[in-house]
Each structure stands twice: as C-alpha cells, then as structure tokens.
Design a protein around this motif. Structure first.
Motif, PDB file in Angstrom:
ATOM      1  N   ILE A  82      57.040  -3.255   6.539  1.00 30.10           N
ATOM      2  CA  ILE A  82      56.180  -2.294   5.842  1.00 30.10           C
ATOM      3  C   ILE A  82      54.779  -2.310   6.427  1.00 30.10           C
ATOM      4  N   LEU A  86      52.889   0.772   8.297  1.00 26.11           N
ATOM      5  CA  LEU A  86      51.585   1.278   7.853  1.00 26.11           C
ATOM      6  C   LEU A  86      50.588   1.287   9.003  1.00 26.11           C
ATOM      7  N   LEU A 117      45.360   0.007   0.959  1.00 20.78           N
ATOM      8  CA  LEU A 117      46.805   0.071   0.824  1.00 20.78           C
ATOM      9  C   LEU A 117      47.263  -1.310   0.378  1.00 20.78           C
ATOM     10  N   VAL A 119      50.007  -3.792  -0.536  1.00 20.15           N
ATOM     11  CA  VAL A 119      51.434  -3.925  -0.247  1.00 20.15           C
ATOM     12  C   VAL A 119      52.013  -5.137  -0.963  1.00 20.15           C
ATOM     13  N   VAL A 140      51.812   0.015  -2.604  1.00 26.23           N
ATOM     14  CA  VAL A 140      52.984   0.267  -1.769  1.00 26.23           C
ATOM     15  C   VAL A 140      54.082  -0.723  -2.145  1.00 26.23           C
ATOM     16  N   ASP A 141      55.200  -0.197  -2.627  1.00 22.62           N
ATOM     17  CA  ASP A 141      56.350  -0.994  -3.046  1.00 22.62           C
ATOM     18  C   ASP A 141      56.079  -1.773  -4.327  1.00 22.62           C
ATOM     19  N   CYS A 151      50.952   5.159  -6.398  1.00 25.22           N
ATOM     20  CA  CYS A 151      51.918   4.191  -5.889  1.00 25.22           C
ATOM     21  C   CYS A 151      53.082   4.896  -5.203  1.00 25.22           C
ATOM     22  N   VAL A 152      53.701   4.167  -4.269  1.00 22.24           N
ATOM     23  CA  VAL A 152      54.910   4.616  -3.584  1.00 22.24           C
ATOM     24  C   VAL A 152      55.959   3.538  -3.818  1.00 22.24           C
ATOM     25  N   ILE A 295      58.119   5.237   3.574  1.00 22.62           N
ATOM     26  CA  ILE A 295      57.182   4.639   2.616  1.00 22.62           C
ATOM     27  C   ILE A 295      55.775   4.637   3.197  1.00 22.62           C
ATOM     28  N   ALA A 296      55.649   4.208   4.451  1.00 17.10           N
ATOM     29  CA  ALA A 296      54.336   4.137   5.095  1.00 17.10           C
ATOM     30  C   ALA A 296      53.712   5.523   5.233  1.00 17.10           C
ATOM     31  N   ALA A 299      52.530   6.746   1.806  1.00 14.84           N
ATOM     32  CA  ALA A 299      51.400   5.951   1.313  1.00 14.84           C
ATOM     33  C   ALA A 299      50.096   6.373   1.983  1.00 14.84           C
TER      34      ALA A 299
END
Length: 339
Positions: A82, A86, A117, A119, A140-141, A151-152, A295-296, A299
């Motif tokens: 991740i 990113l 960000l 994570v 993130v996550d 949020c993602v 995801i990246a 985000a």
C-alpha cells in the motif's frame, strides 16, 4: 503583481469567473478544463490571494503516516505494498511526500503538510488527535469512528463472506480462523478485529462456530506457524481455514507440512490480500484479492479534492474485492481428523 484581470485575459474568461474559480465556488458551472486552465495561469503569473496564500502550488508536501511498526511492514507485505502504491501515485502526480511512523504522531511535519495519508489501523482517539493537528487527512484501509473523516476501505464483511461461501460450497462445515488481534479502547472495551468479528457472525448464523478452531495472534508468518501448529497438535482441527492475511498463511503452510499433512488434501486454506507471493506458494494460495493500486489511486484523489478543490464534506469510499481461486482448496476428504 498579477491581477484577476491579467488571468481573465489570458484564460479568455470573465473577471467574475476567475474570481469564483480561485475562491472555490462550487456553485459555478464551468468546465473542469477551464477551471484547471485558470489555476495554471494563476500559478504561472504568481498570483497571490488577498489572504497571501498561493492558489495552486506546483509542489505540494504530503505525509504518509504509517499506523504500524517497521517490523510489521516488513513481515506483512500488504502494508508495504500500500505504501509503495501511494508513493508511486504521488510521484506520478508530481507531489512531494515523506513517510512517518505513528510514533511521530506529534511531528511538526504533520502540521505543516498540505495533507496526510494515514495508512493502517488508528483508534478513534488517534484519529481525532490527527485531525486536530491537520484537518486534511485521508485514512487508507481503516475507518475510525468519525463521520467527518475521509477514508478508503474494503468491506471486510464481504471479504469474509466470499471466503466462507466458497468453502461452504465445497462442502466444508468444520472451518477455522487464524488472524490478528483486536484492541481495547480507553474504556477498556475489547473490539474484535473485523475479519474475526465477521467470521464469528457468519459461522454463528449457520450454527457452525467452534471456538476450538479459532486462534488469534499477529499478522505475521511466525504467528501463523505457531497458531496453526497449536490447533493441529490439539488433535481436533477443522477441514478448512479462512486466514486473516496471506502472510499468516505462509506460516500456516509450514506448520501443516511439518506435521505431515497436506494442502488441500487434509486442510483447505483461503487467505486474504493476494500479496505477490501468494501465486507462487505450493500449492498456490486461494485468496481474496484487495486492489492495492486502486486503493492508492482513490486515496490520493480524495486528498487532492480536499487540497485543490476545497471539498468540505467527507467521503467514505468502499472498494470491491475478488475471490482468486487457485490450488489450496478442495472438497473435504473425510469427517474425522486426529493425529
């Protein structure tokens, strides 16, 4: 010093359009290409707002805040992937960045950054602290219990359902779970980690939950090895496991092989994450794919919306996952497993 009139003339739009774009007027009906052109011209002319802030800095500084230790990143390559995704996305967009561990939660760099960000896992208290330090944060996550935060995430309930639906479809009823630990909040209330929580819910709903088949440790290969060995050595173990991540599955494989059992002949395994090595394990690991690059991308887009467009309302983006069927699962071979 450049003026709004200078920008309007070069952009070929009205003075009021330039003013409203540079003040992030969301009610303005204008093409994105026009909006972008105005920001670019403002930057080229070194235009400064009345608040003396540059409107569209060519170089931005983003902090990647890691909610895990250096050791955890090494042994659980999911979080490493991740972070690397990113970094790749930020580089492609020309955005400067730095990575900081959660130990540096009060680092001055977080306050000075254009955005953060975050994570990995963060408690509600940590999330609130972080937002007080810098209001431009995307988690993130993880999804701290705060509706005002971006949020993602992936839907872990769906992840668990896909894994267990598949094992049930093969005929497995004795299904175990190996995963990482949850946490206690400031009121000393224990919170199950989501994969364990949804595993328990699913198996309870179909009256197949067996506490003897559950082991909780860390999201590491070493923990997977120890916990799988513990279950098998008890003499009573299931025909299949859903395992919290692929790193744990690596250790679980080793324990199963050392104790003279086979995958999937004796025990079927479904992992989670689909790390790069999953397809090269022997047998190749059936797992739930989480789209790390997507995801990246999402985000960074959320962060840019906050920084560049001035979006105020929060967003929670839930991304899809996919069951990747490989060679680590089969129908149960017998109803009795004892060593």
């Amino acid at each position: 010093m450049a003026t709004l009139k200078d920008i309007a003339e070069r952009a070929g739009v009205s003075l009021s359009t330039v003013s409203r774009v540079l003040n992030y007027d969301e009610t303005l009906n204008v093409l994105d290409s026009t909006r972008k052109r105005i920001f670019q011209i403002a930057h080229e002319l070194d235009y400064v707002t009345t608040k003396k802030k540059r409107v569209n800095k060519s170089t931005r500084q983003v902090c990647i805040l890691k909610g895990y230790s250096e050791e955890e990143e090494i042994v659980d390559t999911y979080y490493l992937s991740i972070r690397l995704a990113l970094e790749k996305e930020l580089k492609e967009k020309g955005i400067d960045y730095m990575a900081i561990s959660k130990d540096g939660l009060y680092d001055e760099k977080l306050k000075e950054a254009d955005g953060i960000l975050a994570v990995g896992a963060f408690s509600k208290e940590e999330a609130d602290t972080l937002r007080n330090i810098n209001s431009t944060v995307v988690f993130v996550d993880s999804h701290p219990d705060n509706d005002s935060l971006d949020c993602v995430v992936v839907c872990m309930k769906s992840v668990v359902k896909k894994a267990l639906d598949y094992l049930i479809s093969l005929g497995h009823e004795r299904i175990g779970y190996i995963g990482g630990t949850g946490f206690r909040d400031k009121n000393d209330n224990f919170h199950y980690e989501n994969r364990e929580k949804y595993f328990r819910q699913y198996m309870s709903n179909i009256n197949l939950l067996n506490e003897d088949y559950i082991r909780i440790g860390k999201f590491t290969p070493a923990s997977g090895y120890q916990l799988m060995k513990s279950i098998i050595s008890s003499g009573n173990y299931p025909t299949a496991f859903f395992i919290g991540n692929d790193s744990i599955a690596i250790g679980a494989y080793k324990a199963i092989m050392e104790l003279g059992l086979s995958i999937p002949g004796d025990i079927s395994i479904v992992g989670c994450n689909d790390i790069s090595t999953a397809q090269y394990m022997v047998p190749s690991l059936t797992t739930i794919k989480i789209y790390v690059d997507f995801i990246a991308q999402v985000a960074v887009e959320l962060l840019q919306e906050r920084i560049v467009e001035g979006r105020e309302l929060s967003k929670k983006i839930v991304l899809p996952t996919k069951l990747i069927i490989r060679d680590s699962c089969s129908k149960p071979q017998s109803d009795s497993y004892n060593i």
